[in-house]
Write an enzyme that holds these catalytic residues in place. Structure first.
Site, PDB file in Angstrom:
ATOM      1  N   TYR A 118       0.822  -1.215   0.000  1.00 42.27           N
ATOM      2  CA  TYR A 118       0.000   0.000   0.000  1.00 42.27           C
ATOM      3  C   TYR A 118       0.853   1.260   0.000  1.00 42.27           C
ATOM      4  O   TYR A 118       0.434   2.292  -0.509  1.00 42.27           O
ATOM      5  CB  TYR A 118      -0.878   0.043   1.264  1.00 42.27           C
ATOM      6  CG  TYR A 118      -2.172  -0.722   1.158  1.00 42.27           C
ATOM      7  CD1 TYR A 118      -2.176  -2.112   1.096  1.00 42.27           C
ATOM      8  CD2 TYR A 118      -3.391  -0.053   1.148  1.00 42.27           C
ATOM      9  CE1 TYR A 118      -3.364  -2.809   1.027  1.00 42.27           C
ATOM     10  CE2 TYR A 118      -4.590  -0.749   1.076  1.00 42.27           C
ATOM     11  CZ  TYR A 118      -4.570  -2.120   1.016  1.00 42.27           C
ATOM     12  OH  TYR A 118      -5.744  -2.801   0.939  1.00 42.27           O
ATOM     13  N   LYS A 138       3.371 -15.404   3.318  1.00 32.42           N
ATOM     14  CA  LYS A 138       3.598 -16.208   2.102  1.00 32.42           C
ATOM     15  C   LYS A 138       5.089 -16.468   2.036  1.00 32.42           C
ATOM     16  O   LYS A 138       5.790 -16.090   1.089  1.00 32.42           O
ATOM     17  CB  LYS A 138       3.060 -15.443   0.884  1.00 32.42           C
ATOM     18  CG  LYS A 138       3.073 -16.208  -0.423  1.00 32.42           C
ATOM     19  CD  LYS A 138       2.046 -17.320  -0.518  1.00 32.42           C
ATOM     20  CE  LYS A 138       2.221 -18.087  -1.818  1.00 32.42           C
ATOM     21  NZ  LYS A 138       1.370 -19.297  -1.873  1.00 32.42           N
ATOM     22  N   ASP A 182      -2.634 -18.435   1.369  1.00 30.84           N
ATOM     23  CA  ASP A 182      -3.599 -19.140   0.515  1.00 30.84           C
ATOM     24  C   ASP A 182      -4.345 -20.197   1.329  1.00 30.84           C
ATOM     25  O   ASP A 182      -5.566 -20.344   1.251  1.00 30.84           O
ATOM     26  CB  ASP A 182      -2.914 -19.736  -0.729  1.00 30.84           C
ATOM     27  CG  ASP A 182      -1.638 -20.512  -0.428  1.00 30.84           C
ATOM     28  OD1 ASP A 182      -1.154 -20.466   0.719  1.00 30.84           O
ATOM     29  OD2 ASP A 182      -1.113 -21.165  -1.347  1.00 30.84           O
ATOM     30  N   ASP A 226      -6.312  -7.050   4.321  1.00 28.15           N
ATOM     31  CA  ASP A 226      -7.446  -6.430   3.629  1.00 28.15           C
ATOM     32  C   ASP A 226      -8.342  -7.513   3.034  1.00 28.15           C
ATOM     33  O   ASP A 226      -9.565  -7.505   3.207  1.00 28.15           O
ATOM     34  CB  ASP A 226      -6.924  -5.494   2.529  1.00 28.15           C
ATOM     35  CG  ASP A 226      -8.057  -4.829   1.772  1.00 28.15           C
ATOM     36  OD1 ASP A 226      -8.992  -4.333   2.429  1.00 28.15           O
ATOM     37  OD2 ASP A 226      -8.020  -4.804   0.523  1.00 28.15           O
ATOM     38  N   ASP A 245     -12.329  -9.064   4.574  1.00 30.33           N
ATOM     39  CA  ASP A 245     -13.612  -9.047   3.850  1.00 30.33           C
ATOM     40  C   ASP A 245     -14.172 -10.469   3.770  1.00 30.33           C
ATOM     41  O   ASP A 245     -15.381 -10.683   3.915  1.00 30.33           O
ATOM     42  CB  ASP A 245     -13.447  -8.487   2.432  1.00 30.33           C
ATOM     43  CG  ASP A 245     -13.809  -7.004   2.325  1.00 30.33           C
ATOM     44  OD1 ASP A 245     -13.564  -6.273   3.305  1.00 30.33           O
ATOM     45  OD2 ASP A 245     -14.325  -6.586   1.269  1.00 30.33           O
TER      46      ASP A 245
HETATM   47  C1  IPM Z   1     -10.394  -1.107   3.936  1.00 30.64           C
HETATM   48  C2  IPM Z   1     -10.493  -0.547   2.515  1.00 30.64           C
HETATM   49  C3  IPM Z   1      -9.281   0.324   2.235  1.00 30.64           C
HETATM   50  C4  IPM Z   1      -8.056  -0.582   2.296  1.00 30.64           C
HETATM   51  C5  IPM Z   1      -9.313   1.091   0.906  1.00 30.64           C
HETATM   52  C6  IPM Z   1     -10.559   1.903   0.736  1.00 30.64           C
HETATM   53  C7  IPM Z   1      -8.093   1.965   0.756  1.00 30.64           C
HETATM   54  O1  IPM Z   1     -10.643  -1.573   1.585  1.00 30.64           O
HETATM   55  O2  IPM Z   1     -10.351  -0.311   4.879  1.00 30.64           O
HETATM   56  O3  IPM Z   1     -10.381  -2.326   4.090  1.00 30.64           O
HETATM   57  O4  IPM Z   1      -7.744  -1.277   1.318  1.00 30.64           O
HETATM   58  O5  IPM Z   1      -7.411  -0.590   3.343  1.00 30.64           O
HETATM   59 MN    MN Z   2     -10.875  -3.553   2.486  1.00 29.42          MN
END
Ligand code: IPM
Ligand code: MN
Ligand code: NAD
Length: 355
Positions: A141, A186, A218, A242, A246
């Site tokens: 990032y 990894k 993975d 990240d 999710d």
């Molecule tokens: C999160 C989001 C952010 C990230 C983006 C919007 C920059 O996906 O907070 O998880 O990737 O960290």
């Molecule tokens: Mn995210």
């Protein structure tokens, strides 16, 4: 106590869920005799529209001066042109870096009422109670980005110090929980991961009460689906975190219910739901405010030391879910305002019961 908050509603559903979280914060803090001074500041797409910058200087200064920062979400189709000079997401990344919030805590529990909404079989979800500690200010990032001819380069760099501090934070957290830490990397391919693994080993050795295991990313992506109840604290680098968080959030039934706390060395923190600006439902008053409200609970706990108030908010949210007061993403028909009012009503019930 007088509490100074910087509130950054952002884009899309950001303003809707932030307003909900702030209302809950004002209610619990007020009942405990504290006053909240909250001022709103621009970030993301709305800030680009008004100032040309995704993180205006005035916003940054307000955040640095605040006890804590409450953020909604940034981004949306309006600002997603790949050729744009600046993007809303850059504002969020710059804010995380400037606040030095290198440890992003993303807890996951599955409320029994929501288990049926999860893509996983209900029996697999029993006992799921884990926290991700995602490294938030390093890795791909924040590495150098460039184009060379028809190629693009994102540099991924980690220093020992960056790995040490986030692993240490994860060890501290694990010792207050079930004492188990999974470090995800990894290391069979990436040099940064080999440094990560060696550093995690060394730091965790200082915590004899914490049992460390390593998992390749993975394989971890699969294990989250096959045995999610087998994990306690999971520490990993920025990009892996990240993606995995999710995936984990989906297990809870909706992206809309997962909170996060981003912490550095001091008390100040940045609190935001893990979901984005949800452009598909923005402006309709139907966004799920629970991710933002639970982020406010984390703010009470981590930045203000108000543990009982934090637990009260979490219990109130549980009670609202128990009572089937659900927004559309959870299969219900309640609006953002109705769910927020329901949480506040449960808080008042608890106060009356305690009095
Ligand atoms: C999160 C989001 C952010 C990230 C983006 C919007 C920059 O996906 O907070 O998880 O990737 O960290
Ligand atoms: Mn995210
Ligand atoms: P998203 O999280 O915004 O939405 C994904 C799906 O989940 C959508 O269908 C949305 O309606 C639903 N959803 C998300 N939050 C919800 C809530 N609270 N209640 C009900 N439903 C909800 O992800 P996306 O669509 O990939 O991204 C949209 C924009 O948000 C992008 O510009 C992205 O960069 C940005 N984003 C910002 C953050 C942040 O500010 N922290 C995080 C993730 C994505």
């Amino acid at each position: 106590m007088k509490i100074t908050l910087a509130v950054l509603p952002g884009d899309g559903i950001g303003p809707e869920v932030t307003a909900a979280a702030l209302e809950v914060l004002r209610t619990v803090a007020g009942a405990a005799g504290h006053t909240i001074e909250a001022a709103e500041h621009a970030i993301g797409g709305i800030a680009i529209d008004t100032t040309g910058e995704p993180l205006p200087q005035a916003t940054l200064e307000a955040c640095l001066a605040a006890d804590a920062v409450l953020l909604g979400a940034v981004g949306g189709p309006k600002w997603s042109d790949p050729n744009a000079r600046v993007r809303p997401e850059q504002g969020l990344l710059a804010l995380r870096a400037a606040l030095g919030v290198y440890a992003n805590l993303r807890p996951l529990r599955v409320h029994p009422r929501l288990a049926a909404l999860s893509p996983l079989k209900t029996e697999r979800l029993r006992g799921v109670d884990l926290v991700f500690v995602r490294e938030l200010t390093g890795g791909a990032y924040f590495g150098r980005k460039s184009r060379e001819g028809d190629s693009a380069i994102d540099e991924c760099r980690y220093s020992v110090a960056e790995i040490e501090r986030v692993v240490r934070r994860a060890c501290e957290l694990a010792r207050t929980r079930r004492g188990r830490l999974t470090s995800v990397d990894k290391a069979n391919v990436l040099e940064t991961s080999r440094l990560w693994r060696a550093t995690a080993e060394r730091v965790a050795a200082e915590y004899p009460d914490v049992a460390l295991e390593h998992q390749l990313v993975d394989s971890m992506a699969m294990l989250l689906l096959t045995r999610p109840a087998g994990y306690d604290v999971i520490v990993t680098e920025n990009l892996f975190g990240d993606i995995l968080t999710d995936e984990a959030a989906a297990l809870a039934g909706s992206l809309g219910v997962s909170p996060s706390a981003s912490l550095g060395d001091g008390r100040r923190g940045l609190y935001e739901p893990i979901h984005g600006s949800a452009p598909d439902i923005a402006g309709r008053g139907i966004a799920n405010p629970i991710g933002a409200i639970l982020s406010a609970a984390l703010l009470l706990r981590h930045s203000l030391g108000l543990d009982a108030e934090a637990a009260a908010v979490e219990a109130a949210v549980d009670a609202v879910l128990d009572a089937d007061e659900l927004t559309a993403d959870l299969g219900g028909t309640a609006t953002t305002a109705e769910v927020t009012a329901a949480v506040i009503a449960r808080l008042a019930d608890r106060r009356r019961a305690a009095a």
